[in-house]
Structures are given as C-alpha cells and as structure tokens.
Design a protein around this motif. Sequence first.
Motif, PDB file in Angstrom:
ATOM      1  N   ASP A   1       0.823  -1.218   0.000  1.00  0.00           N
ATOM      2  CA  ASP A   1       0.000   0.000   0.000  1.00  0.00           C
ATOM      3  C   ASP A   1       0.847   1.253   0.000  1.00  0.00           C
ATOM      4  OD1 ASP A   1      -2.494   1.266  -0.037  1.00  0.00           O
ATOM      5  OD2 ASP A   1      -2.410   1.670   2.103  1.00  0.00           O
TER       6      ASP A   1
ATOM      7  N   HIS B   1      14.899  10.488   6.802  1.00  0.00           N
ATOM      8  CA  HIS B   1      15.026   9.038   6.953  1.00  0.00           C
ATOM      9  C   HIS B   1      15.174   8.611   8.418  1.00  0.00           C
ATOM     10  CE1 HIS B   1      16.512   4.938   6.155  1.00  0.00           C
ATOM     11  NE2 HIS B   1      15.754   5.038   5.081  1.00  0.00           N
TER      12      HIS B   1
ATOM     13  N   TYR C   1      12.375   6.405  10.976  1.00  0.00           N
ATOM     14  CA  TYR C   1      12.591   5.156  11.719  1.00  0.00           C
ATOM     15  C   TYR C   1      12.448   5.352  13.222  1.00  0.00           C
ATOM     16  CZ  TYR C   1      13.114   2.039   7.873  1.00  0.00           C
ATOM     17  OH  TYR C   1      12.827   1.261   6.776  1.00  0.00           O
TER      18      TYR C   1
ATOM     19  N   SER D   1      17.290  -0.408   4.459  1.00  0.00           N
ATOM     20  CA  SER D   1      18.388   0.478   4.870  1.00  0.00           C
ATOM     21  C   SER D   1      18.940  -0.015   6.202  1.00  0.00           C
ATOM     22  CB  SER D   1      17.859   1.903   5.026  1.00  0.00           C
ATOM     23  OG  SER D   1      16.862   1.924   6.037  1.00  0.00           O
TER      24      SER D   1
ATOM     25  N   SER E   1      13.877   5.091  -0.533  1.00  0.00           N
ATOM     26  CA  SER E   1      14.427   3.890   0.095  1.00  0.00           C
ATOM     27  C   SER E   1      15.884   3.658  -0.309  1.00  0.00           C
ATOM     28  CB  SER E   1      13.593   2.674  -0.322  1.00  0.00           C
ATOM     29  OG  SER E   1      14.279   1.494   0.023  1.00  0.00           O
TER      30      SER E   1
HETATM   31  C1  LIG Z   1       8.458  -7.307  -0.979  1.00  0.00           C
HETATM   32  C2  LIG Z   1       8.436  -5.856  -0.582  1.00  0.00           C
HETATM   33  C3  LIG Z   1       7.215  -5.208  -0.376  1.00  0.00           C
HETATM   34  C4  LIG Z   1       7.152  -3.852  -0.025  1.00  0.00           C
HETATM   35  N1  LIG Z   1       5.943  -3.254   0.164  1.00  0.00           N
HETATM   36  C5  LIG Z   1       5.852  -1.932   0.450  1.00  0.00           C
HETATM   37  C6  LIG Z   1       4.589  -1.274   0.571  1.00  0.00           C
HETATM   38  O1  LIG Z   1       3.540  -1.887   0.419  1.00  0.00           O
HETATM   39  N2  LIG Z   1       4.559   0.036   0.850  1.00  0.00           N
HETATM   40  C7  LIG Z   1       5.699   0.790   1.040  1.00  0.00           C
HETATM   41  O2  LIG Z   1       5.606   1.990   1.304  1.00  0.00           O
HETATM   42  N3  LIG Z   1       6.928   0.193   0.922  1.00  0.00           N
HETATM   43  C8  LIG Z   1       7.016  -1.140   0.633  1.00  0.00           C
HETATM   44  N4  LIG Z   1       8.240  -1.750   0.499  1.00  0.00           N
HETATM   45  C9  LIG Z   1       9.429  -0.949   0.606  1.00  0.00           C
HETATM   46  C10 LIG Z   1      10.014  -0.803   1.984  1.00  0.00           C
HETATM   47  O3  LIG Z   1       9.136  -0.917   3.038  1.00  0.00           O
HETATM   48  C11 LIG Z   1      10.694   0.534   1.953  1.00  0.00           C
HETATM   49  O4  LIG Z   1      11.966   0.193   1.580  1.00  0.00           O
HETATM   50  C12 LIG Z   1      10.679   1.340   3.215  1.00  0.00           C
HETATM   51  O5  LIG Z   1       9.443   1.924   3.406  1.00  0.00           O
HETATM   52  C13 LIG Z   1      11.751   2.403   3.194  1.00  0.00           C
HETATM   53  O6  LIG Z   1      12.711   2.002   4.046  1.00  0.00           O
HETATM   54  P1  LIG Z   1      14.276   1.784   3.697  1.00  0.00           P
HETATM   55  O7  LIG Z   1      14.821   3.125   3.371  1.00  0.00           O
HETATM   56  O8  LIG Z   1      14.751   1.239   5.000  1.00  0.00           O
HETATM   57  O9  LIG Z   1      14.413   0.793   2.588  1.00  0.00           O
HETATM   58  C14 LIG Z   1       8.337  -3.104   0.136  1.00  0.00           C
HETATM   59  C15 LIG Z   1       9.582  -3.752  -0.066  1.00  0.00           C
HETATM   60  C16 LIG Z   1       9.632  -5.112  -0.417  1.00  0.00           C
HETATM   61  C17 LIG Z   1      10.968  -5.754  -0.621  1.00  0.00           C
END
Ligand SMILES: Cc1cc2nc3c(=O)[nH]c(=O)nc-3n(C[C@H](O)[C@H](O)[C@H](O)COP(=O)(O)O)c2cc1C
Length: 462
Positions: free
Chosen positions: A61, A153, A157, A228, A337
């Motif tokens: 979502d 970021h 978190y 991350s 991300s």
């Molecule tokens: C299989 C999979 C499904 C994901 N589904 C969503 C999602 O539904 N919505 C969303 O905002 N991010 C989704 N993400 C992305 C991560 O949650 C996203 O990387 C995070 O919100 C940002 O954090 P980061 O900077 O730590 O990567 C998904 C990632 C993967 C690998």
Amino acid sequence: MADDVAAGQMSLFAMPMGSGAHAAGWRHPLAAPSRLTDIGHYRAIAEIAERGLFDALFLADAQGFRPVAGREAYAAVDAVRMDPVTVLGALSMVTDRLGLIATLSTSFNEPYSAARRLATLDHVSGGRAGWNVVTSTTENEAHNFGRDAHYGHAERYARAEEFVEVARAVWDSWDGDGVTADKASGRYFDPDKVHAVAHAGAHFRVAGPATMPRPPQGHPVIVQAGASEAGLAMAARMAEAVFTSHPSLESAVAFYGLLKGQVEAMGRPRDALKILTAVQPIVAETTAEAVAIADELEALIPTELALSLLGMQFGGFDFAGFDPDGPLPAIPPNNASKGSQTRIIEHAAREGMSLVQIARHVAGGRTSKTLAGTAEEVADELARWFRAGAADGFVIAAPILPDMLAQFVDGVVPILQARGLFRDRYRGRTLREHLGLAVPASRHDGHPERHVEPEIWQRKKP
Ligand SMILES: Cc1cc2nc3c(=O)[nH]c(=O)nc-3n(C[C@H](O)[C@H](O)[C@H](O)COP(=O)(O)O)c2cc1C
C-alpha cells in the motif's frame, strides 16, 4: 503448537500488486480484464492462494501517488490502491486459514488507530492478521497528511520504532483472560486485567486502554520490508518476518546471514524472524514459452514509463535527459528507500546494463527476481535458494493475476510438496502457527507492578 516450519518447509506468501506485479502485466492478453475496485478480483486471488496452502496474502500500500515523471506515467495501473485492512476484512469471510497481512505506514497513521484496525482484523479473521510496517517513501503521502515534506530518513525510523512499541502496548492493554462476560455480576471484563497504556514519548502520547480484548494472536505478526541500515536494525529488534528482494542468490545469502546475525545480537533466536524474498514466477509448458512471455511483458513497458519508474526508486530523479543506452548516471542523495537504490546500482554494475536496460528490469520486476521456466525449473530454483540459506520462504509476486498465481499453485506447489519442501495441508489455524512463531507474552504477564489504572476510570463523577 502446530508448526509447519520446524519440518524444514518453506513459507509462501502471495503479493498481489494491482493486476499483477509486472508493470505491464495488465496489458498482456493473458490478463483478466480486472477492475481493481472489484472485491471479486481479490477474492479470486485469495482463494487460489488458500488452495495452494499459502501462509498468507500480503497487500502492499501507499496512501498517495508515487513520484514518476509526467502525467502519462502516472496513469499506470498500480495507481489504484484500496485500503488494505478493509479489503482483507472482506477476504477473511471467504477464506479460512490464509494469513492476511496489511501494509500500514508508521509515518502517516496514528498508532492507536492502526493498532485498533489490526486488532479488529485479527479478531475478525480468527488470528490471521499481519502488519507490514512501512515508513513510506513518497512525498505525495506527506502532502495528503498536512505536511510539506516527508520526514527525514532517521526521523521516519525513530517514529516507526515508537509507533510499533505503542501499538504493542495497546494490544497488551487487555490480558488474554480479561473478558469474563459474567452475567451474574454484570461485569463484562475484570478491571484488574485491563491496563492503561500511559505512553508519553517523543512522537506519540497515548492514554489507552484499547477498546477491545487482546487479539487472538496476542499481537498480529509484525512484518518489515525496509532494507536500509535503520530499517534492518528495526527489523532485527522487532520484526517477525522481513520481505526482501534480491537479484542473485549470492546477495540473498549474504543478506540472510547478516540479518539473522543481527537478530541473534539482539538476544532473539534466529527463528524468531523469517526472511521472505520476492520472486516473480512465469510458469509455462516449456522454458522457451516462459522466456517468450517474459520478453513480451518487457516489451509492453513504454520506455518513458520504465525511466520514470526507475526515477521513482531514486526519489523522483528525472532520467529524461540521459542517453538511454549509456550507463546508469550518478544520482544525488535523496530521501527514497536507500536499500533498493543500492541493490539497483549494484545490479546494473554487475550485469553491465545500460540505463534503459536497468530501467526495464526495475519497472518490470520492481527488483523482485523473475523466474521464467517450466514448473519443474521454477521449483528447482526455489529449492536451491531455500536449501542454500537464502530465504525461509518466498513472496510470490505473480506478474499477471490471477492466472499466473494459479499456474504457480497448480504447477509448482505440488512439486515442492512432493519434495517435502512445502506443507501438504494446513496444520495450524493462525498465521503465527503457519509460520511457527510463538504468541508474544504480554508486558503485563507476571508483572502486576506494571499495572496502571486507566486514567479515565480514576475521574470522579462531576
Ligand atoms: C516485498 C516488498 C514489499 C514492499 N511493500 C511496500 C509497501 O507496500 N509500501 C511501502 O511503502 N513500501 C514497501 N516496500 C518498501 C520498503 O518498506 C521501503 O523500503 C521502506 O518503506 C523504506 O525504508 P528503507 O529506506 O529502510 O528501505 C516493500 C519492499 C519489499 C521488498
């Protein structure tokens, strides 16, 4: 506890994204002319996943449009996203065992209401709810929630950790045996077994208690997908399943070892967190046919859409002025991300891909690995990854729905079962039981000193 995982079997989750995980899947002649607001579309997918004895169905979502370049690119099919908790609530009535995992953002929700919706889903489904905790990446979501910009970021978190902690406190605010429904005394619940939340933190203030008894699973299963450093640290501390995606077996094995090590460093057993990697299966009668479908799908992605979807992964970066046949250019730091950016850059470098090649790859698979082949070949590859310690299971992101999920269930699942790698029947009822995860103890179990009388009960009548 009924425990399928202890038997050395993998977990399978279905991830329906729009009308298929592939950006152009809905355009393919095999795709059903589905309307994404039709609950029948989701029902068909859920019934196929349950027929395949999947652990869960997971709905991704975002509460806003993703940043892509230009109005044509915005007109992509996956702009349509309905509220996952509502959709899963409806699906709970037409399924019996399938876990139901909703994505809820910690950046654009309040923990009390998120905990309440998830607890309701857990009650309604008889203990099958899960929560994909995301911090959200798109600026448009911020603009829909009264902010000029997304949180930075680190703040995302910090907020996420506090958010999950508060949600758990809300779920713990009723003891499991809090409800007495004692007709004789007229007491519906035992007030000694219902506790204030009394949380006052950096981001949230929540008095509590919940307006409903503890969820059947104690807490809905906590899933996390951030890749991350901060995302992984949070997962190691509090997630029970992690969604990830990897272009190669090597990177998946390295990620698996790293994260399981971090889980142990937090004093948790390795098995307390399951790692699920996303794959896009294209199953056909012959390898050549499967590869041809994969090529057809790729050709259906307009170049501009591919470039703007790649740009989205880099915080809305505009690749329009760059040579599509040249290398991926250096991209300035941004707020999207970090985990997926690193994976894309590394993948393009390793495979020597041009800008348009990596753009089509990312647009098509959204970095999940495409497995195109016969049912036997796809099963072989999943078995190889599972046995190599690359994953505890897989998120099946079928590129064309519902057909390609059905092909996977009818073709690949029986092969995995015959090899003893996947369950041949559901042994448990709850999502925790499917995954072999313990019901979490309440913070109040054995700690009467933690009881705080709900503030509202203490008020004297005026
Ligand atoms: C299989 C999979 C499904 C994901 N589904 C969503 C999602 O539904 N919505 C969303 O905002 N991010 C989704 N993400 C992305 C991560 O949650 C996203 O990387 C995070 O919100 C940002 O954090 P980061 O900077 O730590 O990567 C998904 C990632 C993967 C690998």
